[in-house]
Design a protein around this motif. Structure first.
Motif, PDB file in Angstrom:
ATOM      1  N   MET A   1       0.836  -1.201   0.000  1.00 41.52           N
ATOM      2  CA  MET A   1       0.000   0.000   0.000  1.00 41.52           C
ATOM      3  C   MET A   1       0.864   1.241   0.000  1.00 41.52           C
ATOM      4  N   THR A   2       0.304   2.362  -0.428  1.00 38.86           N
ATOM      5  CA  THR A   2       1.061   3.613  -0.477  1.00 38.86           C
ATOM      6  C   THR A   2       0.329   4.668   0.338  1.00 38.86           C
ATOM      7  N   ASP A   3       0.258   4.456   1.656  1.00 43.97           N
ATOM      8  CA  ASP A   3      -0.461   5.376   2.538  1.00 43.97           C
ATOM      9  C   ASP A   3       0.467   6.379   3.190  1.00 43.97           C
ATOM     10  N   GLY A   4       1.748   6.359   2.806  1.00 46.59           N
ATOM     11  CA  GLY A   4       2.696   7.280   3.395  1.00 46.59           C
ATOM     12  C   GLY A   4       3.423   6.719   4.595  1.00 46.59           C
ATOM     13  N   GLU A   5       2.975   5.590   5.137  1.00 49.09           N
ATOM     14  CA  GLU A   5       3.627   4.986   6.287  1.00 49.09           C
ATOM     15  C   GLU A   5       4.533   3.829   5.863  1.00 49.09           C
ATOM     16  N   GLU A   6       3.979   2.862   5.134  1.00 46.77           N
ATOM     17  CA  GLU A   6       4.766   1.715   4.685  1.00 46.77           C
ATOM     18  C   GLU A   6       5.500   2.008   3.382  1.00 46.77           C
ATOM     19  N   LEU A   7       4.894   2.841   2.546  1.00 42.48           N
ATOM     20  CA  LEU A   7       5.494   3.251   1.279  1.00 42.48           C
ATOM     21  C   LEU A   7       5.134   4.703   1.021  1.00 42.48           C
ATOM     22  N   PRO A   8       5.950   5.417   0.275  1.00 41.35           N
ATOM     23  CA  PRO A   8       5.593   6.802  -0.047  1.00 41.35           C
ATOM     24  C   PRO A   8       4.367   6.856  -0.944  1.00 41.35           C
ATOM     25  N   GLY A   9       3.496   7.814  -0.685  1.00 39.52           N
ATOM     26  CA  GLY A   9       2.292   7.964  -1.482  1.00 39.52           C
ATOM     27  C   GLY A   9       2.559   8.717  -2.769  1.00 39.52           C
ATOM     28  N   PRO A  10       1.582   8.717  -3.684  1.00 39.53           N
ATOM     29  CA  PRO A  10       1.714   9.463  -4.935  1.00 39.53           C
ATOM     30  C   PRO A  10       2.051  10.926  -4.689  1.00 39.53           C
ATOM     31  N   ARG A  11       2.919  11.478  -5.533  1.00 39.30           N
ATOM     32  CA  ARG A  11       3.387  12.871  -5.500  1.00 39.30           C
ATOM     33  C   ARG A  11       4.342  13.150  -4.343  1.00 39.30           C
ATOM     34  N   SER A  12       4.795  12.104  -3.653  1.00 44.36           N
ATOM     35  CA  SER A  12       5.776  12.295  -2.594  1.00 44.36           C
ATOM     36  C   SER A  12       7.120  12.702  -3.196  1.00 44.36           C
TER      37      SER A  12
ATOM     38  N   GLU B   1       1.728   9.788  -9.933  1.00 43.32           N
ATOM     39  CA  GLU B   1       0.367   9.519  -9.480  1.00 43.32           C
ATOM     40  C   GLU B   1      -0.053   8.082  -9.777  1.00 43.32           C
ATOM     41  N   ASP B   2       0.263   7.609 -10.975  1.00 42.42           N
ATOM     42  CA  ASP B   2      -0.158   6.265 -11.401  1.00 42.42           C
ATOM     43  C   ASP B   2       0.830   5.218 -10.902  1.00 42.42           C
ATOM     44  N   GLN B   3       0.331   4.255 -10.141  1.00 41.60           N
ATOM     45  CA  GLN B   3       1.126   3.159  -9.620  1.00 41.60           C
ATOM     46  C   GLN B   3       0.532   1.829 -10.075  1.00 41.60           C
ATOM     47  N   PRO B   4       1.379   0.817 -10.320  1.00 39.69           N
ATOM     48  CA  PRO B   4       0.864  -0.442 -10.862  1.00 39.69           C
ATOM     49  C   PRO B   4      -0.011  -1.241  -9.907  1.00 39.69           C
TER      50      PRO B   4
ATOM     51  N   VAL C   1       4.848  -3.380  -6.734  1.00 42.87           N
ATOM     52  CA  VAL C   1       5.983  -2.653  -7.293  1.00 42.87           C
ATOM     53  C   VAL C   1       5.750  -1.155  -7.090  1.00 42.87           C
ATOM     54  N   LEU C   2       6.795  -0.444  -6.722  1.00 41.35           N
ATOM     55  CA  LEU C   2       6.737   1.001  -6.567  1.00 41.35           C
ATOM     56  C   LEU C   2       7.458   1.650  -7.742  1.00 41.35           C
ATOM     57  N   VAL C   3       6.781   2.562  -8.418  1.00 44.00           N
ATOM     58  CA  VAL C   3       7.381   3.288  -9.539  1.00 44.00           C
ATOM     59  C   VAL C   3       7.765   4.685  -9.057  1.00 44.00           C
ATOM     60  N   VAL C   4       9.019   5.075  -9.290  1.00 41.14           N
ATOM     61  CA  VAL C   4       9.497   6.417  -8.946  1.00 41.14           C
ATOM     62  C   VAL C   4      10.321   6.933 -10.118  1.00 41.14           C
TER      63      VAL C   4
ATOM     64  N   THR D   1      11.909   6.298 -15.345  1.00 42.78           N
ATOM     65  CA  THR D   1      11.449   5.836 -14.036  1.00 42.78           C
ATOM     66  C   THR D   1      12.133   4.530 -13.674  1.00 42.78           C
ATOM     67  N   TRP D   2      12.163   4.268 -12.373  1.00 45.19           N
ATOM     68  CA  TRP D   2      12.576   2.972 -11.852  1.00 45.19           C
ATOM     69  C   TRP D   2      11.330   2.210 -11.403  1.00 45.19           C
ATOM     70  N   ARG D   3      11.315   0.911 -11.687  1.00 43.63           N
ATOM     71  CA  ARG D   3      10.365   0.000 -11.048  1.00 43.63           C
ATOM     72  C   ARG D   3      11.117  -0.660  -9.905  1.00 43.63           C
ATOM     73  N   LEU D   4      10.601  -0.471  -8.692  1.00 48.67           N
ATOM     74  CA  LEU D   4      11.310  -0.898  -7.488  1.00 48.67           C
ATOM     75  C   LEU D   4      10.528  -1.974  -6.736  1.00 48.67           C
ATOM     76  N   GLU D   5      11.257  -2.912  -6.156  1.00 49.02           N
ATOM     77  CA  GLU D   5      10.676  -3.905  -5.250  1.00 49.02           C
ATOM     78  C   GLU D   5      11.017  -3.497  -3.819  1.00 49.02           C
ATOM     79  N   PRO D   6      10.018  -3.104  -3.015  1.00 51.85           N
ATOM     80  CA  PRO D   6      10.312  -2.761  -1.614  1.00 51.85           C
ATOM     81  C   PRO D   6      10.826  -3.988  -0.863  1.00 51.85           C
ATOM     82  N   LEU D   7      11.840  -3.777  -0.031  1.00 48.35           N
ATOM     83  CA  LEU D   7      12.452  -4.862   0.728  1.00 48.35           C
ATOM     84  C   LEU D   7      12.356  -4.593   2.216  1.00 48.35           C
ATOM     85  N   GLY D   8      12.295  -5.653   3.000  1.00 52.37           N
ATOM     86  CA  GLY D   8      12.328  -5.515   4.455  1.00 52.37           C
ATOM     87  C   GLY D   8      11.162  -4.695   4.974  1.00 52.37           C
TER      88      GLY D   8
END
Length: 214
Positions: free
Chosen positions: A1-12, A31-34, A38-41, A87-94
């Motif tokens: 999820m991208t709620d700003g706590e576990e992952l950065p939210g859109p437009r961060s 804004e658009d996330q898959p 996966v996190l796109v930045v 852009t990078w497609r990223l896999e969040p770890l840990g």
């Protein structure tokens, strides 16, 4: 999820740490996330606007603002996409952890800036800006503002972006046109407002880099 706590939210706005580099790098979350884990930045840029090369399979550290303060998480570069804005497609770890933002970056930029204190208000223009403070020139009204005054500063960042918050005048001296040149430190600004200023500073640095002025 991208709620700003576990992952950065859109437009961060992200600070990015990559191996073997100690300089400040910045990235943005589109804004658009898959929505597939996966996190796109955007590919991270240095303060001159240059894109940073990171090989697929390399790990990077992301730091962003949340309601709980700065957060950090490691992510692995899965793919570099070069269509449109890179852009990078990223896999969040840990797991997510408390983070620490790097030092403020400053840029010379002219923006409308208004100082207010109750019924008193003066208009001026910024000379340089960071997310921790601003230097600018303002009209002096009966000796106000003065050093150590606490007031509210409103910055017009462009494209209908406006941020406002408390500040303190730290240094000031008159200039020949009857205005006051002063440096202000922002006090107790929310992370969201700081991020907006930070993004505007990097936007200006990219403009200067394209013109060859950095």
């Amino acid at each position: 999820m991208t709620d700003g706590e576990e992952l950065p939210g859109p437009r961060s706005v992200l600070d990015v740490h990559v191996p073997d580099r100690d300089d400040l790098l910045v990235s943005f979350v589109p804004e658009d996330q898959p929505g597939d884990g996966v996190l796109v930045v955007t590919v991270a840029q240095d303060r001159t606007g240059r894109r940073i090369r990171v090989p697929v399979g390399e790990d990077v550290e992301l730091i962003w603002s949340s309601r709980r303060g700065p957060r950090a998480r490691t992510a692995r570069v899965l793919e570099v996409v070069t269509d449109g804005e890179p852009t990078w497609r990223l896999e969040p770890l840990g797991s997510v952890r408390d983070g620490q933002r790097r030092g403020a970056v400053r840029a010379e930029v002219l923006l409308p800036a208004v100082l207010t204190d109750g019924a008193r208000s003066v208009e001026g223009t910024t000379l340089d800006l960071s997310e921790t403070g601003v230097r600018g020139r303002w009209t002096v009204t009966e000796g106000w503002p003065a050093v150590l005054d606490a007031l509210t500063v409103t910055l017009h960042l462009g494209d209908d972006r406006v941020v406002s918050g408390p500040a303190e005048v730290r240094r000031g001296f008159p200039v020949t046109d009857g205005r006051l040149e002063a440096s202000l430190v922002f006090t107790d600004w929310p992370e969201r407002a700081q991020d907006q200023v930070r993004a505007r500073v990097f936007e200006r640095l990219r403009q200067l880099a394209r013109r060859g002025d950095l």
